[in-house]
Design a protein around this motif. Structure first.
Motif, PDB file in Angstrom:
ATOM      1  N   ARG A  28     139.470   0.936  46.313  1.00 16.15           N
ATOM      2  CA  ARG A  28     140.510   0.012  45.869  1.00 16.15           C
ATOM      3  C   ARG A  28     141.842   0.337  46.540  1.00 16.15           C
ATOM      4  N   THR A  29     142.756  -0.630  46.533  1.00 11.10           N
ATOM      5  CA  THR A  29     144.111  -0.410  47.034  1.00 11.10           C
ATOM      6  C   THR A  29     145.012  -0.023  45.857  1.00 11.10           C
ATOM      7  N   PRO A  30     146.193   0.513  46.125  1.00 14.57           N
ATOM      8  CA  PRO A  30     147.070   0.933  45.027  1.00 14.57           C
ATOM      9  C   PRO A  30     147.383  -0.168  44.017  1.00 14.57           C
ATOM     10  N   GLU A  31     147.541  -1.395  44.486  1.00 14.07           N
ATOM     11  CA  GLU A  31     147.878  -2.469  43.556  1.00 14.07           C
ATOM     12  C   GLU A  31     146.717  -2.833  42.637  1.00 14.07           C
ATOM     13  N   GLU A  32     145.528  -2.336  42.940  1.00 15.02           N
ATOM     14  CA  GLU A  32     144.349  -2.640  42.126  1.00 15.02           C
ATOM     15  C   GLU A  32     144.046  -1.562  41.086  1.00 15.02           C
ATOM     16  N   VAL A  33     144.923  -0.560  40.978  1.00 14.99           N
ATOM     17  CA  VAL A  33     144.715   0.506  40.000  1.00 14.99           C
ATOM     18  C   VAL A  33     145.984   0.673  39.174  1.00 14.99           C
ATOM     19  N   SER A  34     145.888   1.429  38.082  1.00 16.36           N
ATOM     20  CA  SER A  34     147.026   1.631  37.192  1.00 16.36           C
ATOM     21  C   SER A  34     148.035   2.607  37.796  1.00 16.36           C
ATOM     22  N   LEU A  35     149.222   2.671  37.187  1.00 15.85           N
ATOM     23  CA  LEU A  35     150.243   3.600  37.668  1.00 15.85           C
ATOM     24  C   LEU A  35     149.786   5.053  37.498  1.00 15.85           C
ATOM     25  N   GLY A  36     149.059   5.328  36.412  1.00 16.68           N
ATOM     26  CA  GLY A  36     148.540   6.674  36.235  1.00 16.68           C
ATOM     27  C   GLY A  36     147.539   7.046  37.310  1.00 16.68           C
ATOM     28  N   GLU A  37     146.721   6.079  37.710  1.00 19.31           N
ATOM     29  CA  GLU A  37     145.741   6.316  38.779  1.00 19.31           C
ATOM     30  C   GLU A  37     146.443   6.456  40.124  1.00 19.31           C
ATOM     31  N   GLN A  38     147.528   5.708  40.324  1.00 21.03           N
ATOM     32  CA  GLN A  38     148.324   5.892  41.541  1.00 21.03           C
ATOM     33  C   GLN A  38     148.939   7.290  41.569  1.00 21.03           C
ATOM     34  N   GLN A  39     149.394   7.753  40.420  1.00 21.89           N
ATOM     35  CA  GLN A  39     150.002   9.078  40.353  1.00 21.89           C
ATOM     36  C   GLN A  39     148.999  10.174  40.721  1.00 21.89           C
ATOM     37  N   ARG A  40     147.789  10.053  40.203  1.00 20.89           N
ATOM     38  CA  ARG A  40     146.759  11.037  40.554  1.00 20.89           C
ATOM     39  C   ARG A  40     146.358  10.926  42.027  1.00 20.89           C
ATOM     40  N   THR A  41     146.393   9.710  42.571  1.00 22.16           N
ATOM     41  CA  THR A  41     146.108   9.547  43.998  1.00 22.16           C
ATOM     42  C   THR A  41     147.157  10.265  44.843  1.00 22.16           C
TER      43      THR A  41
END
Length: 215
Positions: free
Chosen positions: A129-142
């Motif tokens: 997935r791309t960043p816009e397709e995941v939550s902010l928490g998932e972006q943070q862990r990425t």
């Protein structure tokens, strides 16, 4: 070999006002330890992190990053960062975002290393997935996976658990603790999270640009 700041001062102008963000701050992060940096908004935490990373230049004092003449010349293999705004590239998948610094560092099998880093932070199912397709928490862990994939000597993270629930925070901190032990990475976490504070080896508190105590 330590990441350190010694006698660091930083002043800004806000209109006619001079704002003393840092007033002679000393801090040291040793290999293999986790240090929590505490302080209310305006205490100087972000300014101190920016000076350690070479994003801002102190007015006085010195910043020392092992192996480089100046902090702004340090590669991510020396000092990696998890910024508050994450800095993920929208057009890339999570895997490609994480793999990018590994590719730039010339590390072997960057794609496989990126997948492993995502799996370790419970993001393997979102790898395509791309960043816009995941939550902010998932972006943070990425963003955290992207920093760890190069196995840096030091990691600097600004509120790295701010968008995570308590269970995920515990998982992330346990992973960081294991990473510190296995690689000798020194970690500096700016945070208000009591779980982070409890997990740290030492706590450094900033107030009005000064270190007021540490433990």
């Amino acid at each position: 070999m330590t990441l350190s700041a010694s006698g660091v001062h930083k002043t800004y102008r806000r209109g006619r006002e001079r704002v003393h963000a840092l007033r002679g701050v000393d801090i040291e992060v040793r290999p293999g330890e986790m240090v929590a940096l505490l302080g209310r908004s305006g205490s100087g935490k972000t300014t101190l992190l920016n000076c350690l990373l070479g994003w801002e230049t102190p007015d006085a004092g010195a910043v020392s990053v092992p192996g480089v003449a100046a902090p702004d010349r340090a590669p991510w293999t020396t000092i990696a960062v998890v910024p508050q705004r994450f800095g993920l590239l929208d057009e890339l998948t999570l895997t490609d975002n994480v793999a990018l610094p590994a590719r730039l560092a010339g590390l072997p099998e960057p794609h496989d290393a990126a997948l492993a880093a995502l799996e370790a932070l419970r993001l393997g199912h979102l790898a395509a997935r791309t960043p816009e397709e995941v939550s902010l928490g998932e972006q943070q862990r990425t963003a955290l996976a992207r920093a760890l994939v190069v196995r840096p000597a030091f990691l600097v993270a600004d509120e790295p658990t701010g968008r995570l629930d308590e269970e995920l925070t515990g998982h992330v901190l346990a992973g960081l603790r294991e990473h510190c032990g296995s690689t000798g990475c020194g970690v500096l976490l700016a945070s208000h999270d009591p779980v982070v504070i409890a997990s740290a080896d030492r706590v450094v508190r900033l107030h009005d640009g000064l270190v007021v105590d540490g433990a």
